[in-house]
Design a protein around this motif. Structure first.
Motif, PDB file in Angstrom:
ATOM      1  N   ALA A   1       0.843  -1.206   0.000  1.00  0.00           N
ATOM      2  CA  ALA A   1       0.000   0.000   0.000  1.00  0.00           C
ATOM      3  C   ALA A   1       0.871   1.247   0.000  1.00  0.00           C
ATOM      4  O   ALA A   1       2.080   1.182   0.267  1.00  0.00           O
ATOM      5  N   THR A   2       0.204   2.379  -0.296  1.00  0.00           N
ATOM      6  CA  THR A   2       0.926   3.659  -0.398  1.00  0.00           C
ATOM      7  C   THR A   2       0.118   4.738   0.304  1.00  0.00           C
ATOM      8  O   THR A   2      -1.113   4.731   0.267  1.00  0.00           O
ATOM      9  N   ILE A   3       0.828   5.685   0.908  1.00  0.00           N
ATOM     10  CA  ILE A   3       0.154   6.844   1.501  1.00  0.00           C
ATOM     11  C   ILE A   3      -0.313   7.738   0.355  1.00  0.00           C
ATOM     12  O   ILE A   3       0.507   8.356  -0.343  1.00  0.00           O
TER      13      ILE A   3
ATOM     14  N   LEU B   1       4.322   9.602  11.779  1.00  0.00           N
ATOM     15  CA  LEU B   1       4.725  10.619  10.792  1.00  0.00           C
ATOM     16  C   LEU B   1       4.955   9.916   9.454  1.00  0.00           C
ATOM     17  O   LEU B   1       5.809   9.025   9.341  1.00  0.00           O
ATOM     18  N   VAL B   2       4.164  10.304   8.463  1.00  0.00           N
ATOM     19  CA  VAL B   2       4.321   9.698   7.130  1.00  0.00           C
ATOM     20  C   VAL B   2       4.313  10.805   6.084  1.00  0.00           C
ATOM     21  O   VAL B   2       3.876  11.936   6.353  1.00  0.00           O
ATOM     22  N   THR B   3       4.772  10.475   4.879  1.00  0.00           N
ATOM     23  CA  THR B   3       4.745  11.451   3.780  1.00  0.00           C
ATOM     24  C   THR B   3       3.954  10.849   2.627  1.00  0.00           C
ATOM     25  O   THR B   3       3.842   9.618   2.491  1.00  0.00           O
ATOM     26  N   ILE B   4       3.404  11.722   1.795  1.00  0.00           N
ATOM     27  CA  ILE B   4       2.627  11.257   0.635  1.00  0.00           C
ATOM     28  C   ILE B   4       3.542  10.437  -0.282  1.00  0.00           C
ATOM     29  O   ILE B   4       4.724  10.769  -0.467  1.00  0.00           O
ATOM     30  N   ASN B   5       2.978   9.359  -0.850  1.00  0.00           N
ATOM     31  CA  ASN B   5       3.662   8.394  -1.738  1.00  0.00           C
ATOM     32  C   ASN B   5       4.590   7.433  -0.998  1.00  0.00           C
ATOM     33  O   ASN B   5       5.252   6.600  -1.618  1.00  0.00           O
ATOM     34  N   GLU B   6       4.621   7.541   0.331  1.00  0.00           N
ATOM     35  CA  GLU B   6       5.461   6.609   1.099  1.00  0.00           C
ATOM     36  C   GLU B   6       4.826   5.217   1.067  1.00  0.00           C
ATOM     37  O   GLU B   6       3.625   5.075   1.303  1.00  0.00           O
ATOM     38  N   PRO B   7       5.616   4.182   0.783  1.00  0.00           N
ATOM     39  CA  PRO B   7       5.057   2.823   0.793  1.00  0.00           C
ATOM     40  C   PRO B   7       4.878   2.310   2.230  1.00  0.00           C
ATOM     41  O   PRO B   7       5.689   2.630   3.104  1.00  0.00           O
ATOM     42  N   VAL B   8       3.809   1.540   2.462  1.00  0.00           N
ATOM     43  CA  VAL B   8       3.576   0.925   3.780  1.00  0.00           C
ATOM     44  C   VAL B   8       3.179  -0.540   3.570  1.00  0.00           C
ATOM     45  O   VAL B   8       2.736  -0.927   2.492  1.00  0.00           O
ATOM     46  N   GLU B   9       3.320  -1.320   4.650  1.00  0.00           N
ATOM     47  CA  GLU B   9       3.055  -2.756   4.572  1.00  0.00           C
ATOM     48  C   GLU B   9       1.702  -3.076   5.217  1.00  0.00           C
ATOM     49  O   GLU B   9       1.353  -2.515   6.251  1.00  0.00           O
ATOM     50  N   ILE B  10       0.921  -3.967   4.583  1.00  0.00           N
ATOM     51  CA  ILE B  10      -0.351  -4.416   5.178  1.00  0.00           C
ATOM     52  C   ILE B  10      -0.020  -5.597   6.090  1.00  0.00           C
ATOM     53  O   ILE B  10       0.531  -6.600   5.637  1.00  0.00           O
TER      54      ILE B  10
END
Length: 719
Positions: free
Chosen positions: A272-274, A459-468
């Protein structure tokens, strides 16, 4: 020359006497420095009963209704313990007041009763019943502090200028008499079986009952609907975990489980992505100052065992003790003329508080606004700091004090963060939304120690990848509406249901200012209490629920206008318009008389249905023993003594509860003692007291006198 001041209660008379430094108290008044200050006990006069106008009205008879007197007349109020007799205290005080007004040295009469409809007619009925030719003035105060009393005496108005307020007060009083007497009588005759009780019908009672009935019905008819939600858990590159709820087309609740199961399956082995992040700083203003309804709602919902009636009584006590301003107000803001006075109050009540240096007084539009004041300003403390308060007074006073301090504390601020997480799978149309909240400035929330529940997001930034790292599909059901509480009921009554979801909305403010309501701030608590007392509603913990009698009345009583919030709201607005000289008392009363005549005829023509059946419960009477005098009757307990059931046939045996012989020995007869006497002819009594104060035990006999039918005590010391 002297001036007579008439107040509504003795405590208020003392406040005025203190302000004028008058010490001389006589029987029923204070006198000194050119003033005579006397008092009523609320209403000293009441409207005639129907039977006072016409003897045939002594018995309720259907053909005698509708009954509308050609002229309304007043009499000394009835003794609450015996309505057939005058209240002797009221008669005595009226005599004192009339004697004072008639005194040759008195040049002026001043009514200092509460500045509202009821206060106006309490004073006016007393003064004008005497038909005095002396000048009559009106003292109009919002608080009873010495400063205000002295200022008010300099700024009195001729009482003639209060005619619109008097008209509204009399219009309300006469209208309620006509509707109450006629419809209660006719409804009782038509719909009730059995005697000893009336089926109460009232202009304010029935619409309030209907509000509770409607909510009960909505709960009863509620059918829960199942819905589903999907949540996913994510981990950032920094290893922080957060959760998001699936939202598609702005919808978080889904009626079709399969839709979410497809999304859930599509999550597997995906990343997933922010997609977006929004951060917004929000300002939270304190709630408005209290009017009576809001104060009642706040206290009854926060503290156990409180009713709106109790809140009003305690607030009235604080008002009469000079610690708060007039409580029966509908306004939540102050008049702009009160800026200087309020600044002094705020300075006094914040001294020594831990956040004293954060309080910054200023002329805020949220607090001072003439356009939003209806008759009286909001409730605030006075400049006098209480020296001692009861526990109940402390609760109400601190709520009012804190609400004023809050207005001048920094505005509370918090930050809201919203993260949208997009799944890297084109088949999933929606996004997972996570919401965070962090309190930045506590501000006014410190005053009531209101704790903030922070939800911190990573704290996250736009387009940052994240794990489900997980997902959860949950099932839920829609919940029924909640039963009304005194807080929610007062809110509906205050505005006839307009804007009650948000007590700070413009719609709510407009409704309050228009006078469109059920009852007034002064009468709503009394209405709720009466509904409980007469058995139309029941209180279960904080919930108010319709009784079976209440339900039957709503479903059967044929005059449907009386249940209609619009109809009742219009009547209350008309009374408000009389005060503003937009409508006349005469036109209003003609409307009421026409409505009452029509309603009586509607009831008469209705089918005979029993709404209520009054049954007498035969309480089992305890027999203490056989009568030793007539040897026929039984000895039973009465209000004043233990006597023979055969008294109607002349048996005089009785053991009086206030027996002088026993009283001298500091003893009262008990059921146990009487039972022993009847069974054994003697009773052992412990703890008798001699003339010298010594305690002793003895046997007592109750023997018939040889020369008459009465009995006397014989005392035998124990060996």
């Amino acid at each position: 020359m002297s001036r007579v001041i008439i107040t509504e209660k003795p405590s208020v008379a003392k406040n005025i006497a203190d302000a004028l430094k008058i010490k001389g108290r006589q029987d029923g008044y204070y006198e000194g420095n050119g003033y005579i200050i006397t008092w009523a006990f609320g209403h000293l006069l009441q409207l005639y009963d129907a039977k006072d106008y016409d003897e045939k009205m002594v018995r309720w008879n259907m053909e005698n209704f509708p009954f509308i007197p050609p002229n309304f007349r007043y009499k000394v109020k009835s003794d609450p313990r015996n309505r057939e007799k005058e209240d002797l205290g009221a008669r005595k005080q009226l005599k004192i007041i009339y004697h004072l007004i008639k005194r040759n040295d008195v040049e002026m009469v001043i009514s200092a009763c509460d500045y509202d409809r009821e206060g106006q007619i309490i004073g006016d009925t007393i003064i004008y019943n005497l038909k005095t030719q002396k000048q009559v003035y009106r003292l109009l105060l919002n608080e009873w502090t010495p400063d205000e009393v002295l200022r008010g005496l300099q700024e009195m108005k001729p009482n003639a200028e209060m005619r619109p307020l008097q008209d509204a007060g009399i219009g309300r009083q006469w209208a309620d008499w006509v509707i109450g007497i006629n419809l209660t009588s006719v409804a009782t005759l038509k719909f009730q079986k059995g005697k000893g009780k009336a089926l109460n019908i009232g202009r304010v009672l029935l619409p309030t009952l209907k509000i509770i009935y409607d909510r009960d019905k909505a709960i009863e008819n509620f059918k829960p609907e199942e819905y589903f939600k999907l949540a996913a858990t994510f981990r950032t590159q920094a290893g922080e975990v957060y959760e998001g709820s699936y939202i598609e087309n702005e919808e978080e609740k889904f009626s079709d489980k399969e839709d979410l199961e497809h999304v859930q399956q599509a999550l597997q082995s995906q990343s997933a992505t922010i997609a977006d992040k929004q951060v917004e700083r929000k300002r939270e203003y304190p709630p408005y100052l209290f009017n009576l309804s809001n104060l009642q709602g706040f206290i009854t919902s926060k503290f156990k065992g409180w009713t709106s009636d109790k809140v009003l009584k305690v607030a009235q006590s604080l008002y009469e003790k000079k610690y708060i301003t007039y409580p029966r107000t509908a306004s939540v803001v102050l008049e702009e003329s009160l800026v200087g006075k309020t600044a002094k109050v705020v300075e006094n009540i914040t001294k020594g508080l831990p956040y004293e240096n954060e309080v910054k007084f200023s002329k805020l539009k949220r607090v001072f606004d003439n356009s939003k004041v209806e008759s009286h300003s909001a409730i605030i403390p006075t400049y006098l700091i209480p020296k001692s308060l009861t526990k109940d007074e402390e609760i109400v006073y601190h709520a009012i004090k804190n609400r004023l301090i809050m207005q001048f504390m920094p505005v509370a601020e918090h930050e809201e963060t919203k993260i949208m997480t997009q799944i890297n799978n084109l088949t999933i149309k929606g996004v997972f939304v996570s919401k965070g909240r962090v309190q930045l400035v506590e501000g006014w929330r410190k005053v009531e120690k209101i704790e903030s529940k922070d939800t911190v997001l990573p704290l996250v930034t736009i387009n940052e990848p994240v794990e489900i790292i997980g997902d959860k599909l949950t099932s839920h059901a829609t919940k029924p509406p909640k039963y009304h509480t005194e807080k929610t009921l007062l809110k509906v009554m205050e505005t006839c249901g307009k804007g009650q979801d948000d007590e700070e909305s413009e719609e709510m403010m407009a409704a309050i200012l228009s006078g469109y309501s059920i009852g007034t701030p002064a009468t709503r608590a009394e209405t709720i209490k009466k509904l409980k007392d007469i058995g139309y509603i029941e209180a279960r913990n904080k919930s108010l629920i319709c009784s079976e009698l209440g339900k039957s009345l709503v479903e059967t009583f044929p005059v449907k206008e009386l249940f209609d919030l619009e109809f009742t709201g219009r009547l209350e607005k008309t009374l408000s318009d009389i005060e503003k000289q937009k409508f006349t008392k005469e036109s209003f009363l003609n409307l009421i008389f026409d409505f009452t005549t029509s309603a009586v005829n509607t009831i008469k023509n209705e089918k005979d249905i029993i709404i209520n059946e009054v049954s007498y419960e035969n309480k089992s009477i305890e027999v203490l023993g056989k009568c030793p005098a007539c040897n026929y009757g039984s000895i039973i307990e009465g209000q004043k003594g233990f006597g023979c059931s055969n008294w109607k046939n002349g048996c005089k045996f009785v053991v009086w509860k206030n027996d002088k012989f026993l009283a001298a020995l500091k003893k009262k007869p008990s059921k146990t003692m009487v039972k022993m006497l009847l069974k054994n002819g003697t009773a052992t009594v412990k703890g008798l007291t001699s003339k010298k104060g010594n305690k002793f035990d003895a046997n007592l006999r109750y023997e018939k006198n040889p020369d008459n039918d009465y009995y006397s005590w014989k005392l035998e010391f124990l060996k």
